[in-house]
Design a protein around this motif. Structure first.
Motif, PDB file in Angstrom:
ATOM      1  N   ALA A  58       0.802  -1.232   0.000  1.00 42.48           N
ATOM      2  CA  ALA A  58       0.000   0.000   0.000  1.00 42.48           C
ATOM      3  C   ALA A  58       0.833   1.280   0.000  1.00 42.48           C
ATOM      4  CB  ALA A  58      -0.966  -0.004   1.184  1.00 42.48           C
ATOM      5  N   PRO A  59       1.989   1.346   0.690  1.00 42.91           N
ATOM      6  CA  PRO A  59       2.730   2.615   0.698  1.00 42.91           C
ATOM      7  C   PRO A  59       3.297   3.022  -0.658  1.00 42.91           C
ATOM      8  CG  PRO A  59       3.398   1.217   2.539  1.00 42.91           C
ATOM      9  CD  PRO A  59       2.577   0.372   1.629  1.00 42.91           C
ATOM     10  N   LEU A  60       3.581   2.061  -1.546  1.00 46.58           N
ATOM     11  CA  LEU A  60       4.276   2.360  -2.801  1.00 46.58           C
ATOM     12  C   LEU A  60       3.431   3.290  -3.670  1.00 46.58           C
ATOM     13  CD1 LEU A  60       6.781   1.804  -4.532  1.00 46.58           C
ATOM     14  CD2 LEU A  60       5.574  -0.164  -5.498  1.00 46.58           C
ATOM     15  N   ASN A  61       3.963   4.473  -3.917  1.00 47.65           N
ATOM     16  CA  ASN A  61       3.291   5.521  -4.697  1.00 47.65           C
ATOM     17  C   ASN A  61       2.058   6.104  -4.006  1.00 47.65           C
ATOM     18  OD1 ASN A  61       5.163   5.352  -6.868  1.00 47.65           O
ATOM     19  ND2 ASN A  61       4.106   3.519  -7.598  1.00 47.65           N
ATOM     20  N   TYR A  62       1.908   5.835  -2.704  1.00 50.28           N
ATOM     21  CA  TYR A  62       0.815   6.447  -1.936  1.00 50.28           C
ATOM     22  C   TYR A  62       1.069   7.954  -1.860  1.00 50.28           C
ATOM     23  CZ  TYR A  62      -2.307   7.405   2.033  1.00 50.28           C
ATOM     24  OH  TYR A  62      -3.291   7.910   2.855  1.00 50.28           O
ATOM     25  N   ALA A  63       0.050   8.738  -2.214  1.00 55.73           N
ATOM     26  CA  ALA A  63       0.239  10.196  -2.301  1.00 55.73           C
ATOM     27  C   ALA A  63      -0.993  10.923  -1.767  1.00 55.73           C
ATOM     28  CB  ALA A  63       0.508  10.607  -3.741  1.00 55.73           C
ATOM     29  N   PRO A  69       4.466  11.235  -4.117  1.00 54.94           N
ATOM     30  CA  PRO A  69       4.228   9.798  -3.931  1.00 54.94           C
ATOM     31  C   PRO A  69       5.336   9.163  -3.089  1.00 54.94           C
ATOM     32  CG  PRO A  69       3.884  10.420  -6.221  1.00 54.94           C
ATOM     33  CD  PRO A  69       4.490  11.620  -5.537  1.00 54.94           C
ATOM     34  N   TYR A  70       4.936   8.306  -2.143  1.00 57.90           N
ATOM     35  CA  TYR A  70       5.931   7.602  -1.330  1.00 57.90           C
ATOM     36  C   TYR A  70       6.645   6.593  -2.233  1.00 57.90           C
ATOM     37  CZ  TYR A  70       8.109   5.170   2.563  1.00 57.90           C
ATOM     38  OH  TYR A  70       9.027   4.616   3.422  1.00 57.90           O
ATOM     39  N   PRO A  71       7.997   6.573  -2.221  1.00 53.27           N
ATOM     40  CA  PRO A  71       8.722   5.843  -3.261  1.00 53.27           C
ATOM     41  C   PRO A  71       9.014   4.367  -2.983  1.00 53.27           C
ATOM     42  CG  PRO A  71      10.261   7.147  -1.979  1.00 53.27           C
ATOM     43  CD  PRO A  71       8.891   7.448  -1.432  1.00 53.27           C
ATOM     44  N   PRO A  87      13.344   3.845   2.919  1.00 52.80           N
ATOM     45  CA  PRO A  87      14.501   2.957   2.759  1.00 52.80           C
ATOM     46  C   PRO A  87      15.556   3.548   1.824  1.00 52.80           C
ATOM     47  CG  PRO A  87      12.465   1.696   2.680  1.00 52.80           C
ATOM     48  CD  PRO A  87      12.063   3.144   2.697  1.00 52.80           C
ATOM     49  N   ASN A  88      16.837   3.316   2.176  1.00 52.88           N
ATOM     50  CA  ASN A  88      17.940   3.866   1.377  1.00 52.88           C
ATOM     51  C   ASN A  88      19.138   2.914   1.416  1.00 52.88           C
ATOM     52  OD1 ASN A  88      19.442   4.375   3.791  1.00 52.88           O
ATOM     53  ND2 ASN A  88      18.388   6.327   4.058  1.00 52.88           N
ATOM     54  N   GLU A  89      20.258   3.369   0.848  1.00 53.90           N
ATOM     55  CA  GLU A  89      21.435   2.510   0.678  1.00 53.90           C
ATOM     56  C   GLU A  89      22.392   2.537   1.870  1.00 53.90           C
ATOM     57  OE1 GLU A  89      21.954   0.341  -1.441  1.00 53.90           O
ATOM     58  OE2 GLU A  89      20.638   0.790  -3.130  1.00 53.90           O
ATOM     59  N   LYS A  90      22.032   3.227   2.930  1.00 55.36           N
ATOM     60  CA  LYS A  90      22.920   3.295   4.104  1.00 55.36           C
ATOM     61  C   LYS A  90      22.795   2.002   4.917  1.00 55.36           C
ATOM     62  CE  LYS A  90      23.977   6.303   8.023  1.00 55.36           C
ATOM     63  NZ  LYS A  90      23.526   7.459   8.826  1.00 55.36           N
ATOM     64  N   PRO A  91      23.905   1.310   5.186  1.00 53.69           N
ATOM     65  CA  PRO A  91      23.823   0.059   5.944  1.00 53.69           C
ATOM     66  C   PRO A  91      23.429   0.305   7.408  1.00 53.69           C
ATOM     67  CG  PRO A  91      25.916   0.237   4.769  1.00 53.69           C
ATOM     68  CD  PRO A  91      25.274   1.586   4.726  1.00 53.69           C
ATOM     69  N   LEU A  92      22.702  -0.640   7.973  1.00 53.74           N
ATOM     70  CA  LEU A  92      22.436  -0.602   9.413  1.00 53.74           C
ATOM     71  C   LEU A  92      23.742  -0.801  10.174  1.00 53.74           C
ATOM     72  CD1 LEU A  92      19.207  -2.785   9.836  1.00 53.74           C
ATOM     73  CD2 LEU A  92      19.380  -0.282   9.868  1.00 53.74           C
ATOM     74  N   SER A 222      13.263  17.254   4.389  1.00 53.67           N
ATOM     75  CA  SER A 222      13.018  17.879   3.088  1.00 53.67           C
ATOM     76  C   SER A 222      12.402  16.916   2.069  1.00 53.67           C
ATOM     77  CB  SER A 222      14.317  18.458   2.531  1.00 53.67           C
ATOM     78  OG  SER A 222      15.298  17.449   2.401  1.00 53.67           O
ATOM     79  N   ASP A 223      12.491  15.587   2.324  1.00 58.64           N
ATOM     80  CA  ASP A 223      11.854  14.647   1.388  1.00 58.64           C
ATOM     81  C   ASP A 223      10.327  14.658   1.505  1.00 58.64           C
ATOM     82  OD1 ASP A 223      11.194  13.008   3.646  1.00 58.64           O
ATOM     83  OD2 ASP A 223      13.007  11.830   3.410  1.00 58.64           O
ATOM     84  N   GLY A 224       9.815  15.361   2.515  1.00 64.94           N
ATOM     85  CA  GLY A 224       8.378  15.479   2.694  1.00 64.94           C
ATOM     86  C   GLY A 224       7.727  14.324   3.427  1.00 64.94           C
ATOM     87  N   TRP A 225       8.490  13.301   3.769  1.00 65.33           N
ATOM     88  CA  TRP A 225       7.948  12.110   4.434  1.00 65.33           C
ATOM     89  C   TRP A 225       8.600  11.831   5.788  1.00 65.33           C
ATOM     90  CZ3 TRP A 225       3.609   9.712   3.306  1.00 65.33           C
ATOM     91  CH2 TRP A 225       3.088   9.827   2.015  1.00 65.33           C
TER      92      TRP A 225
END
Length: 265
Positions: A58-63, A69-71, A87-92, A222-225
């Protein structure tokens, strides 16, 4: 907007969607460890939802109004992120605490749940925050029965959090859910007993307290989410979707790996 009372047919579909959402969290649990990226966790969850469960993330492209839209397919909120982390490329890192929030759509119905996870060895104060937040959610759930008020839920959550030295985020709350991702009512995690709408059998909503180690104030990035604590303190969240039954409540987001009900002293 009126609160939608679900039919027996609706409820059965919501049980399926809720269980499936919880099973996504069961599936992803062993992958959470230092070095994995939240991008990878998102990809794994997405593939499991789409290819194994036949569900829609449900979150994918939810706007909702005013939002880009949530990416991604899940929300991953680490350490001082309150909610809606992308979610991003930064490792835990070792010692990170992480909330994963999953909402699936199955046959047109939404199942919504989240859990806290630990990456490696986390500090005792992070574990305590996650534990108290889990207890807050459960104390709120225990107030659910016909004739109770939404304010009863918010009050008991706020009392337990503040008595434990924490604060309750007030800008985000639980919500009704069904064929729509977000419906009436709004389920606040603070309040006064005996206030707000009265609960009736057939209501379905989420209880998802966001509890901060520091002050309750937040800012949106700033990403709005992505929502973070203003003072950079840790934040934790747990979420279940709950049905009001004739005699009390039924948790719809349960599966084999769901953590047990806590013993609250």
């Amino acid at each position: 907007m009126a609160i939608h009372i679900k039919t027996p047919e609706d409820i059965e579909k919501m049980r399926i969607a809720g269980r499936l959402a919880s099973e996504v969290l069961d599936y992803i649990t062993p992958f959470i460890k230092p070095g994995v990226t939240t991008e990878e966790l998102d990809r794994l969850c997405h593939d499991y939802m789409v290819n194994v469960q036949g569900t829609i993330p449900a979150p994918l492209n939810y706007a909702p109004d005013g939002h880009n839209p949530y990416p991604k397919s899940v929300c991953t909120s680490i350490n001082n992120v309150i909610c809606h982390g992308i979610p991003n490329e930064k490792p835990l890192k070792n010692g990170d605490m992480l909330n994963i929030d999953v909402t699936v759509i199955k046959d047109g119905y939404h199942g919504d749940t989240s859990r806290m996870f630990f990456s490696g060895d986390v500090s005792p104060h992070a574990r305590r925050l996650a534990k108290i937040t889990y207890e807050c959610m459960w104390l709120g759930i225990e107030k659910v029965k016909p004739g109770a008020c939404l304010g009863d839920i918010g009050y008991v959550i706020q009392q337990h959090a503040e008595n434990s030295g924490y604060s309750v985020v007030q800008e985000f709350c639980g919500h009704g859910i069904g064929k729509k991702f977000h419906e009436e009512p709004q389920v606040l995690h603070y309040g006064r007993p005996g206030t707000g709408p009265k609960l009736e059998p057939g209501m379905i909503f989420t209880i998802e307290p966001m509890i901060n180690q520091g002050k309750r104030h937040l800012k949106i990035m700033s990403d709005g989410w992505t929502v973070v604590t203003k003072d950079r303190s840790l934040s934790a969240q747990w979420e279940h979707t709950v049905l009001v039954t004739e005699t009390g409540y039924e948790i719809l987001t349960q599966s084999a790996g769901t953590p047990a009900k806590p013993q609250i002293r």
